[in-house]
Write a protein that holds these residues in place. Sequence first.
Motif, PDB file in Angstrom:
ATOM      1  N   ILE A 105      32.930 -32.669  -1.191  1.00 52.29           N
ATOM      2  CA  ILE A 105      33.238 -33.529  -2.340  1.00 52.29           C
ATOM      3  C   ILE A 105      33.250 -32.724  -3.641  1.00 52.29           C
ATOM      4  O   ILE A 105      34.156 -32.862  -4.477  1.00 52.29           O
ATOM      5  N   LYS A 106      32.254 -31.861  -3.815  1.00 61.91           N
ATOM      6  CA  LYS A 106      32.198 -31.060  -5.038  1.00 61.91           C
ATOM      7  C   LYS A 106      33.263 -29.968  -5.051  1.00 61.91           C
ATOM      8  O   LYS A 106      33.793 -29.613  -6.105  1.00 61.91           O
ATOM      9  N   SER A 107      33.584 -29.457  -3.882  1.00 57.23           N
ATOM     10  CA  SER A 107      34.624 -28.432  -3.793  1.00 57.23           C
ATOM     11  C   SER A 107      35.984 -28.994  -4.191  1.00 57.23           C
ATOM     12  O   SER A 107      36.801 -28.287  -4.803  1.00 57.23           O
ATOM     13  N   GLY A 108      36.206 -30.270  -3.872  1.00 52.01           N
ATOM     14  CA  GLY A 108      37.491 -30.885  -4.179  1.00 52.01           C
ATOM     15  C   GLY A 108      37.818 -30.926  -5.660  1.00 52.01           C
ATOM     16  O   GLY A 108      38.990 -30.946  -6.046  1.00 52.01           O
ATOM     17  N   VAL A 109      36.791 -30.945  -6.509  1.00 51.93           N
ATOM     18  CA  VAL A 109      37.016 -30.991  -7.967  1.00 51.93           C
ATOM     19  C   VAL A 109      36.628 -29.671  -8.631  1.00 51.93           C
ATOM     20  O   VAL A 109      36.497 -29.607  -9.849  1.00 51.93           O
ATOM     21  N   SER A 110      36.462 -28.630  -7.837  1.00 48.13           N
ATOM     22  CA  SER A 110      35.985 -27.353  -8.390  1.00 48.13           C
ATOM     23  C   SER A 110      37.014 -26.682  -9.290  1.00 48.13           C
ATOM     24  O   SER A 110      36.650 -26.015 -10.260  1.00 48.13           O
ATOM     25  N   VAL A 111      38.286 -26.841  -8.994  1.00 41.17           N
ATOM     26  CA  VAL A 111      39.324 -26.207  -9.809  1.00 41.17           C
ATOM     27  C   VAL A 111      39.580 -26.999 -11.082  1.00 41.17           C
ATOM     28  O   VAL A 111      39.607 -26.444 -12.181  1.00 41.17           O
ATOM     29  N   LEU A 182      41.845 -27.078   0.738  1.00 37.34           N
ATOM     30  CA  LEU A 182      42.953 -28.031   0.773  1.00 37.34           C
ATOM     31  C   LEU A 182      42.809 -29.083  -0.328  1.00 37.34           C
ATOM     32  O   LEU A 182      43.748 -29.322  -1.104  1.00 37.34           O
ATOM     33  N   THR A 183      41.630 -29.717  -0.418  1.00 41.76           N
ATOM     34  CA  THR A 183      41.440 -30.776  -1.404  1.00 41.76           C
ATOM     35  C   THR A 183      41.389 -30.234  -2.831  1.00 41.76           C
ATOM     36  O   THR A 183      41.894 -30.871  -3.761  1.00 41.76           O
ATOM     37  N   ALA A 184      40.819 -29.041  -3.024  1.00 42.00           N
ATOM     38  CA  ALA A 184      40.770 -28.453  -4.366  1.00 42.00           C
ATOM     39  C   ALA A 184      42.170 -28.170  -4.882  1.00 42.00           C
ATOM     40  O   ALA A 184      42.475 -28.418  -6.058  1.00 42.00           O
TER      41      ALA A 184
END
Length: 282
Positions: A105-111, A182-184
Amino acid sequence: MKRVAQKARRVGGRLPAISQRWGKLNLLATLVRRDLEAQYKGSILGNLWPLLNQLSQLVIYTYVFSIVLKVKLSLAGFPENSDITFGVWLFAGLLPWSAFTSGLIKSGVSVVGQPNLVKKVVFPLGLLPLVPIFTAFIESSLGLAALIVIVAVSSQKLNATLCLLPLVWIPQLLLTAGLGYLTAGLTVFLRDIPQTLGVILNFWFYLTPIVYPASVIPQEWRAWIFWLNPMAAIAEVYRDLILLGEVKHWGEWGVATLISAAIFCGGLAVYRRLRPAFADVL
């Protein structure tokens, strides 16, 4: 932030390929340490909060499934049909799942959460999705240590199969990193991805035998759940290694590793394909 930028410039400087890789690993370690320090900075309990959150989940799920719904199970070396037995069994499955979901979840908004690093610094953007993943993994190690102590006290033994735990971390981290990449990458262009991911993870949780034994899954569906859901195999292998002292899911473990490796390669490829446009969109 200035120190991170300075490290990034040194990593991107005129270094041989091997030195650059070591430099990136050093930078990744710095970012993870910084993330761990920043999350609970100023709190009294500090980095004990992740352990308390995991234990609170354990208490809630144990109460609902073991006491209210009367779900019982037996494990060799543990009190039969005991709430403690169900608790350690449940905790062994929750640990990899909590690290997986928290990191993803946190990785998805890391960028999208670090536009300055994306725009203004010669920064190895491939590290951004990995930072929250390794942070969540390290935080889960507190719960793992607590579980091993509880198991040792309850069963009066430590299983030699604990030495195999680092091998099950490989598919766990590959799966999380692949989906994180992928999500990021997609979140930069589609801001609904984090909300969609939350919904998917809710379904995924109950499709994984974590709060209920795999034996309750209908026989015709059980093989599909284990062979196509890497987290189901990873959770069961955790229980095999920590609680049973023998691996009963070798095949599922191998397939989960292959699927996780494929997801990692696919997610990384998508991320690299989208990366040149990040700065323009952000």
